[in-house]
Write an enzyme that holds these catalytic residues in place. Sequence first.
Site, mmCIF file in Angstrom:
data_model
loop_
_atom_site.group_PDB
_atom_site.id
_atom_site.type_symbol
_atom_site.label_atom_id
_atom_site.label_comp_id
_atom_site.label_asym_id
_atom_site.label_seq_id
_atom_site.Cartn_x
_atom_site.Cartn_y
_atom_site.Cartn_z
ATOM 1 N N GLY A 1 0.833 -1.197 0.000
ATOM 2 C CA GLY A 1 0.000 0.000 0.000
ATOM 3 C C GLY A 1 0.862 1.238 0.000
ATOM 4 O O GLY A 1 2.052 1.184 0.343
ATOM 5 N N CYS B 1 5.292 -6.158 1.677
ATOM 6 C CA CYS B 1 5.668 -4.745 1.755
ATOM 7 C C CYS B 1 4.936 -4.071 2.931
ATOM 8 O O CYS B 1 5.212 -4.352 4.080
ATOM 9 C CB CYS B 1 5.393 -4.058 0.420
ATOM 10 S SG CYS B 1 6.264 -2.479 0.230
ATOM 11 N N TYR B 2 3.967 -3.169 2.651
ATOM 12 C CA TYR B 2 3.223 -2.530 3.734
ATOM 13 C C TYR B 2 2.569 -3.576 4.629
ATOM 14 O O TYR B 2 2.505 -3.414 5.855
ATOM 15 C CB TYR B 2 2.163 -1.590 3.156
ATOM 16 C CG TYR B 2 1.313 -0.884 4.196
ATOM 17 C CD1 TYR B 2 1.732 0.310 4.764
ATOM 18 C CD2 TYR B 2 0.090 -1.420 4.606
ATOM 19 C CE1 TYR B 2 0.952 0.959 5.718
ATOM 20 C CE2 TYR B 2 -0.686 -0.788 5.559
ATOM 21 C CZ TYR B 2 -0.251 0.406 6.110
ATOM 22 O OH TYR B 2 -1.023 1.038 7.064
ATOM 23 N N HIS C 1 8.039 -7.421 -3.647
ATOM 24 C CA HIS C 1 6.746 -7.769 -4.258
ATOM 25 C C HIS C 1 6.889 -9.043 -5.087
ATOM 26 O O HIS C 1 7.341 -8.995 -6.235
ATOM 27 C CB HIS C 1 6.250 -6.617 -5.138
ATOM 28 C CG HIS C 1 5.799 -5.428 -4.367
ATOM 29 N ND1 HIS C 1 4.506 -5.287 -3.927
ATOM 30 C CD2 HIS C 1 6.482 -4.339 -3.924
ATOM 31 C CE1 HIS C 1 4.399 -4.143 -3.254
ATOM 32 N NE2 HIS C 1 5.577 -3.555 -3.234
ATOM 33 N N GLU D 1 4.523 -10.690 -6.422
ATOM 34 C CA GLU D 1 3.435 -10.812 -7.402
ATOM 35 C C GLU D 1 3.776 -10.217 -8.763
ATOM 36 O O GLU D 1 3.096 -10.508 -9.756
ATOM 37 C CB GLU D 1 2.156 -10.168 -6.857
ATOM 38 C CG GLU D 1 2.181 -8.650 -6.755
ATOM 39 C CD GLU D 1 2.773 -8.119 -5.454
ATOM 40 O OE1 GLU D 1 2.480 -6.957 -5.098
ATOM 41 O OE2 GLU D 1 3.522 -8.865 -4.804
ATOM 42 N N GLY E 1 -19.561 -10.139 -27.342
ATOM 43 C CA GLY E 1 -18.228 -10.162 -26.775
ATOM 44 C C GLY E 1 -17.964 -11.476 -26.052
ATOM 45 O O GLY E 1 -18.851 -12.325 -25.905
ATOM 46 N N VAL E 2 -16.738 -11.630 -25.568
ATOM 47 C CA VAL E 2 -16.336 -12.887 -24.940
ATOM 48 C C VAL E 2 -17.178 -13.188 -23.702
ATOM 49 O O VAL E 2 -17.693 -14.297 -23.540
ATOM 50 C CB VAL E 2 -14.842 -12.845 -24.567
ATOM 51 C CG1 VAL E 2 -14.444 -14.119 -23.821
ATOM 52 C CG2 VAL E 2 -13.982 -12.675 -25.809
ATOM 53 N N ASP E 3 -17.336 -12.212 -22.816
ATOM 54 C CA ASP E 3 -17.991 -12.465 -21.531
ATOM 55 C C ASP E 3 -19.443 -12.889 -21.695
ATOM 56 O O ASP E 3 -19.877 -13.912 -21.147
ATOM 57 C CB ASP E 3 -17.900 -11.219 -20.636
ATOM 58 C CG ASP E 3 -16.472 -10.775 -20.409
ATOM 59 O OD1 ASP E 3 -15.573 -11.630 -20.477
ATOM 60 O OD2 ASP E 3 -16.256 -9.569 -20.189
ATOM 61 N N LYS F 1 -10.398 -12.337 -16.856
ATOM 62 C CA LYS F 1 -10.665 -12.514 -18.278
ATOM 63 C C LYS F 1 -10.072 -13.809 -18.834
ATOM 64 O O LYS F 1 -10.728 -14.521 -19.601
ATOM 65 C CB LYS F 1 -10.135 -11.311 -19.054
ATOM 66 C CG LYS F 1 -10.314 -11.404 -20.557
ATOM 67 C CD LYS F 1 -11.778 -11.337 -20.980
ATOM 68 C CE LYS F 1 -12.296 -9.926 -20.860
ATOM 69 N NZ LYS F 1 -13.636 -9.765 -21.450
#
Length: 517
Positions: free
Chosen positions: A59, A86-87, A173, A175, A229-231, A373
Amino acid sequence: MAQAPRDELVVVIDFGSQYGQLIARRVREQQVYCRILSHRTTAAEIAAMKPVGIILSGGPASVYEPGAPRCDEGLFKLGIPILGICYGMQLSVQILGGKVDRADRREYGRAKIDVIRHEPLFHGLADELTVWMSHGDQVHAMDGRFEVLARTATCPYAAARTRDGSFYGVQFHPEVTHTPEGRHILHNFLYRVCGCTGQWRTEAFIESQIEAIRRQVGDACVVCGLSGGVDSSVVAALVHRAIGDQLTCVFVNNGLLRLNEPEMVEDVFRQTFGINLRVAQAEEQFLSQLAGVVDPQEKRLRIGHTFIEIFKQQAAAIPNARFLAQGTIYPDVIESGAREGGAAAVIKHHHNVGGLPKELGFELVEPLRDLFKDEVRAVGTALGLPRDLILRHPFPGPGLAVRIAGEVTRPRLDILRQADHIILEEIRIAGLYDQIGQAFGVLLPIQTVGVMGDCRTYESVLAVRAVETSDFMTADWFQFPYDVLATISNRIINEVRGVNRVVYDVSSKPPATIEWE
């Protein structure tokens, strides 16, 4: 991707990190279901979810700032393994009795850490690792309950844990892709610390959602707002798999679609899938509502409201229609500020998230609400949808209206449709379509001087936007070969009347969003 089994859930507590969604995505990649919660979520609420692990995000705040976000300290008494990033590490150590101070030298960017203890967080990794740092504060002191796992020349507690193994903290980090072994570190936390077994799989997700849809719907009918669309396509296929002819899809042609898209939607879903499809031709209604509107949020709201009114008229003609199926996905929920457990900043309004009036009279069916997605694409592939449809670049619900900066008019829509078609055609010819996450044109509300045929022109500017991304929560601009960009520019300027200048957007997300509006 099984439906969040109670014994295989990890929660991410968000402290306003720009990487919060990315943490969740990385956990999902390890086939473990993950939910993002506000830091205001109580320990009792989290305990009721029965997670196997908790991750505290980074954060922008300092733990000593007035009003800095804090979590419920009761989290550390639940007996659930916690990873602080981190935070999240700094706050945890402070709560547990350690000391956090301003670092002598701010660390931002790549750094080398020396691993002191490998088990279990750094199991199978080298003694020296490259990681991504981004911090001004850092841990300066810990008591005997802690042990150091890794350090750098300027950060003595680059990674640490409590001796009982209840808490792990990393100052870097894991990620982000700039930490090459970050996925391995997260895998170790999930599997070696939390005891995960990897139940979040596509086939199990489909089976669980089919059962859930049948249980929810019973013998009633479901209406699906289909955009092509895809969704929405994956939702239509999934719901159709569950209940067959109880599903009717409604396609509202709002006049804001890409070139030849209405015809494609009708052909694919009527002829290929045999799904009941109703088509509403509503271009005039949408254009009249958008006349004179330039604010992007107002555009979205007006388009959403107009869609709902037309959709209600269509749905009223469907007997026993009690449910509405929508293609809402997890990024829609997050960007609309609907993060669980507390308010999040609204990045943009999605008219399919919280925008449906109560008087619509439908109960929602949103089987993709927890998916990113790429997970949606995996479900669509498993359901047998055509590859070209599944891999289509995303298209916003409000259509070309939010790719026209300024007022939306029929002439400006015609300009953008032609230019957008050229962009997509050329990247397909160049064999780049599948490498790009999303590509499109944006018509800008400015005109510039040009020269065509020895005559002065004063016409519009067209921006080209193309990004590469794995999850659409973060994205980098796509580095086109210059000859492809030159071809796109030349064709647009020569073939699209009203454009005399083409520019390329080289912004990443964050800080920019992928769409301009």
